[in-house]
Design an enzyme around this catalytic site. Structure first.
Site, mmCIF file in Angstrom:
data_model
loop_
_atom_site.group_PDB
_atom_site.id
_atom_site.type_symbol
_atom_site.label_atom_id
_atom_site.label_comp_id
_atom_site.label_asym_id
_atom_site.label_seq_id
_atom_site.Cartn_x
_atom_site.Cartn_y
_atom_site.Cartn_z
ATOM 1 N N ASP A 271 49.662 40.610 24.972
ATOM 2 C CA ASP A 271 48.353 40.499 25.615
ATOM 3 C C ASP A 271 47.861 41.919 25.876
ATOM 4 O O ASP A 271 48.645 42.881 25.871
ATOM 5 C CB ASP A 271 48.493 39.714 26.922
ATOM 6 C CG ASP A 271 47.234 39.742 27.760
ATOM 7 O OD1 ASP A 271 46.188 39.286 27.270
ATOM 8 O OD2 ASP A 271 47.306 40.251 28.894
ATOM 9 N N LEU A 272 46.567 42.077 26.119
ATOM 10 C CA LEU A 272 46.013 43.417 26.318
ATOM 11 C C LEU A 272 45.784 43.739 27.793
ATOM 12 O O LEU A 272 46.463 44.588 28.371
ATOM 13 C CB LEU A 272 44.703 43.548 25.539
ATOM 14 C CG LEU A 272 43.996 44.908 25.636
ATOM 15 C CD1 LEU A 272 44.879 46.027 25.118
ATOM 16 C CD2 LEU A 272 42.669 44.861 24.874
ATOM 17 N N ASP A 273 44.823 43.082 28.425
ATOM 18 C CA ASP A 273 44.415 43.428 29.786
ATOM 19 C C ASP A 273 45.484 43.032 30.804
ATOM 20 O O ASP A 273 45.886 41.869 30.879
ATOM 21 C CB ASP A 273 43.098 42.735 30.137
ATOM 22 C CG ASP A 273 41.951 43.244 29.280
ATOM 23 O OD1 ASP A 273 41.633 44.435 29.399
ATOM 24 O OD2 ASP A 273 41.400 42.464 28.478
ATOM 25 N N ASP B 138 50.735 38.810 31.165
ATOM 26 C CA ASP B 138 50.644 39.039 32.610
ATOM 27 C C ASP B 138 49.939 37.909 33.347
ATOM 28 O O ASP B 138 49.885 37.933 34.586
ATOM 29 C CB ASP B 138 49.896 40.337 32.901
ATOM 30 C CG ASP B 138 48.392 40.183 32.696
ATOM 31 O OD1 ASP B 138 47.994 39.766 31.591
ATOM 32 O OD2 ASP B 138 47.629 40.469 33.631
ATOM 33 N N LYS C 4 43.158 31.050 25.207
ATOM 34 C CA LYS C 4 44.254 30.739 26.128
ATOM 35 C C LYS C 4 43.718 29.877 27.279
ATOM 36 O O LYS C 4 42.583 30.074 27.696
ATOM 37 C CB LYS C 4 44.841 32.041 26.692
ATOM 38 C CG LYS C 4 45.298 33.044 25.642
ATOM 39 C CD LYS C 4 45.664 34.371 26.287
ATOM 40 C CE LYS C 4 45.975 35.442 25.243
ATOM 41 N NZ LYS C 4 46.304 36.746 25.841
ATOM 42 N N THR D 244 44.301 38.960 22.601
ATOM 43 C CA THR D 244 43.500 39.120 23.803
ATOM 44 C C THR D 244 42.385 38.093 23.880
ATOM 45 O O THR D 244 41.868 37.644 22.851
ATOM 46 C CB THR D 244 42.886 40.542 23.851
ATOM 47 O OG1 THR D 244 42.023 40.645 24.989
ATOM 48 C CG2 THR D 244 42.087 40.855 22.594
ATOM 49 N N SER D 245 42.023 37.738 25.094
ATOM 50 C CA SER D 245 40.893 36.836 25.304
ATOM 51 C C SER D 245 39.569 37.573 25.278
ATOM 52 O O SER D 245 38.512 36.955 25.352
ATOM 53 C CB SER D 245 41.046 36.112 26.650
ATOM 54 O OG SER D 245 42.216 35.330 26.668
#
Length: 405
Positions: free
Chosen positions: A206-208, A352, A327, A295-296
């Site tokens: 995931d990114l953020d 996260d 997601k 990522t979203s």
């Protein structure tokens, strides 16, 4: 309560200074830190305001916070009280959490020297809670305290002394996590699923909140769109795509426009976006054939945050533009695995957010949960860590193996 917390609070650790202008939330954070460390809380207002409230009629003004020529003496007296109490605590081996604006002290002048001298030889760790002027003004207006109405305007400047900046947009739990991390108080990894030592074919990130610490930027942008479109930030379902969240909040008419507005804000608000601890080392250790980002976020937002954090975009990258269902649906992680040509059951996901963990699990992946944005109890992960720098990866012909530092 962690044993290490008690060691820092009562033995040779630092005094913790929580600073910030009125409305920053420093008192709330200070109380949380003091509670977590089991340390005495020295709040300047609590220590001095009751006495000054009683003495106000003698000062020749309506309120001691607006006392004209007496203001310098009042300020000097207030901070002298705090230093005196901190000095006495230091003399008996106790460390405190001190909460005050500290506007002069944090500029490194005589007031800073006096503060350091009062607690010597104990060290001092400074936490500066900061936020946008609009956010701080709104908070002061909402709380309606009498002292705020009489408070003189103070220049909003950053400290010149070494400090940890904590954004006022974050929740208290998120702020506390960052303070604990700065103090070296990280929880040990919890490997419930036997992840350590196993070999996987790829890692999907995931990114953020996982690779980049963009939590404050996310909060600021969502809050601004919430103000513009009239929804409460507390109602946001994070981990989903912006389009899905806005559709849930605003419906099919206003939702798309709000999502576009959010994307524009998030693409530009990257000044304080940084890699999470350990992200650069861990991510760069993986070859392109064994790594993907899922990522979203929209592509412009994702690329802007990667660039701000100094991370190179991988060849395999799944964004909100690539999926019909974000997601917690499994589609994003299934697509990432398919793009790499790897069975999802052979993929190790790093997430996260609860929605991301559910997405990865539904896709059949093994999951590492990372702290910082959500409580550990909310992440149903196979391996839980506070930060990525608790992990190392080893590459072999058979794939990727995760170990603990």
């Amino acid at each position: 309560m962690h044993t290490s917390c008690q060691e820092i609070a009562w033995n040779s650790g630092p005094h913790v200074v929580i600073a910030g202008v009125a409305g920053s939330g420093k008192s709330t954070l200070g109380a949380a830190v003091a509670r977590d460390l089991a340390a005495p809380l020295l709040d300047l207002d609590t220590l001095t305001a009751p006495l000054l409230d009683v003495l106000s009629p003698l000062l020749g003004s309506g309120h001691w916070n607006d006392s004209g020529d007496a203001a310098p003496l009042i300020r000097a007296g207030r901070y002298a009280v705090m230093r005196s109490v901190a000095e006495e605590l230091t003399s008996v081996g106790v460390r405190s959490v001190m909460v005050a604006p500290f506007t002069r002290e944090l500029q490194g002048g005589d007031e800073w020297a006096a503060l350091l001298e009062s607690v010597a030889p104990a060290p001092v760790v400074v936490v500066h809670v900061d936020g946008s002027e609009a956010l701080l003004a709104r908070r002061r207006a909402d709380r309606g305290l009498d002292r705020d109405r009489h408070r003189a305007d103070t220049p909003h400047s950053s400290p010149t002394v070494p400090h940890l900046r904590v954004d006022a947009s974050l929740t208290t739990a998120q702020q506390l996590f960052r303070v604990r991390r700065a103090l070296g108080l990280v929880s040990p990894p919890a490997d419930r699923g036997g992840v350590v030592g196993r070999t996987f074919d790829a890692m999907l990130f995931d990114l953020d909140g996982t690779l980049v610490d963009s939590t404050a930027a996310v909060a600021r942008c969502w809050a601004q769109v919430g103000d513009e479109y009239g929804f409460a930030v507390a109602d946001i379902a994070h981990g989903m795509t912006a389009a899905e969240s806005m559709a849930l909040l605003l419906g099919d008419v206003e939702g798309p426009a709000a999502a576009l507005r959010l994307g524009d804000l998030e693409t530009r608000d990257v000044a304080d976006v940084v890699p999470t601890p350990g992200a650069l080392e861990l991510f760069s250790a993986l070859p392109a054939s064994r790594v993907a980002i899922v990522t979203s976020g929209a592509p412009p937002v994702a690329h802007a945050r990667l660039a701000a954090a100094g991370l190179a975009a991988p060849t395999a990258m799944v964004t909100s533009a690539d999926v019909a269902h974000g997601k917690p649906d499994p589609e994003p992680y299934l697509l990432a695995a398919r793009t790499l040509g790897i069975d999802p059951s052979r993929c190790l996901v790093v997430e996260d957010a609860p929605a991301g963990v559910r997405s990865a699990r539904a896709a059949g992946c093994t999951v590492i949960g990372v702290g910082g944005t959500h409580d550990r109890a909310d992440l149903d992960a196979d391996l839980q860590v506070d930060t990525l720098d608790q992990l190392t990866v080893t590459l072999a012909e058979g794939g990727v193996t995760v170990s603990l530092r």
